[in-house]
Design an enzyme around this catalytic site. Structure first.
Site, PDB file in Angstrom:
ATOM      1  N   ALA A 155       0.831  -1.205   0.000  1.00 62.10           N
ATOM      2  CA  ALA A 155       0.000   0.000   0.000  1.00 62.10           C
ATOM      3  C   ALA A 155       0.866   1.255   0.000  1.00 62.10           C
ATOM      4  CB  ALA A 155      -0.926  -0.005   1.208  1.00 62.10           C
ATOM      5  N   TYR A 156       1.929   1.226   0.791  1.00 63.17           N
ATOM      6  CA  TYR A 156       2.863   2.354   0.884  1.00 63.17           C
ATOM      7  C   TYR A 156       3.530   2.613  -0.468  1.00 63.17           C
ATOM      8  CZ  TYR A 156       7.023   4.852   2.720  1.00 63.17           C
ATOM      9  OH  TYR A 156       8.038   5.755   2.972  1.00 63.17           O
ATOM     10  N   ALA A 157       4.057   1.560  -1.077  1.00 64.46           N
ATOM     11  CA  ALA A 157       4.753   1.698  -2.348  1.00 64.46           C
ATOM     12  C   ALA A 157       3.804   2.143  -3.453  1.00 64.46           C
ATOM     13  CB  ALA A 157       5.420   0.373  -2.724  1.00 64.46           C
TER      14      ALA A 157
END
Length: 253
Positions: A155-157
């Protein structure tokens, strides 16, 4: 005399960590700084540090998830300082974990606080940045975008990859307005990293050993100073780039 004398910078998430390090570096080069973040006490402390270096600094309590307020905040900053020359989109409030552990709201949170908030700031700041020959935008992304194993970082990437693409698009479209737009992907000893390091010393040691320069960066000296360079005249011909500030660990290809 500093490279950023007379410049006015807006930095989100500047109450601590990397945001604070960037604020200190820009102030040391002569910039005035609008310090944005969620926690008033931290913003006030950052402003005190900046004023000790002779810079004008004002706190603005604000959560980037409240994107509807962003145009008003930008107008307020410009009115108080007399314009905007530099925008640093640093704040991020997303979720981490295996993909199947995240619900839709958790996954979307990173996009709202990352590329959507940055987009709102960039649009609102554009008229000010285009004045006086142009300005500079620096967006904070991550080397997790090209990590060898994206487990728990998906999700972060994804959110940061969207911000990287937004950076490139704005650089292409706004170059003729005199606005340069770059991204940096830092490793730094932020408060969150320090807590993780204390809780997982062996894993942290392995992580540090994987960095060719052998250490995790300092928020001001290694990250802030590089951002100050990107915002100044020495980087006048650089736009649309993603600059890894990670001691050589990631391979951005």
């Amino acid at each position: 005399m500093g490279n950023l004398d007379g410049k006015i910078a807006v930095i989100s998430g500047a109450g601590q960590g990397v945001g604070q390090g960037i604020a200190l570096a820009l102030a040391s080069e002569g910039a005035s700084v609008a310090v944005l973040g969620r926690t008033e006490a931290k913003l006030v402390h950052t402003c005190e540090l900046l004023r000790e270096r002779g810079a004008k600094a004002e706190p603005f309590v604000f959560d980037v998830l409240d994107t509807a307020r962003i145009p008003g905040v930008v107008q307020d900053v410009a009115a108080r300082f007399g314009g905007i020359d530099i925008l640093v989109n640093n704040a991020y409030s997303g979720c981490y974990g295996p993909l199947l552990s995240l619900d839709d709201e958790q996954f979307a949170r990173g996009f709202h606080s990352g590329p959507l908030a940055a987009f709102a700031f960039m649009k609102a700041a554009h008229p000010y940045l285009a004045q006086n020959g142009g300005g500079a935008i620096v967006n904070l992304v991550t080397s997790a975008m090209v990590r060898w194993d994206l487990s728990t970082y998906g999700a972060y990437a994804a959110a940061k990859s969207a911000l990287r693409s937004l950076t490139r698009a704005a650089a292409n479209e706004w170059g003729r307005d005199g606005i340069r737009v770059n991204a940096v992907a830092p490793h730094a000893v932020s408060p969150a990293y320090a807590r993780w390091q204390d809780a997982h010393p062996e894993e942290a040691a392995e992580f540090t050993a994987s960095i060719p320069l052998g250490y995790v960066g300092d928020c001001e000296r290694d990250i802030g100073r590089a951002v100050a360079m990107l915002c100044g005249p020495d980087a006048r011909y650089l736009t649309g780039a993603t600059v890894p500030l990670d001691g050589g660990q990631a391979n951005f290809g």
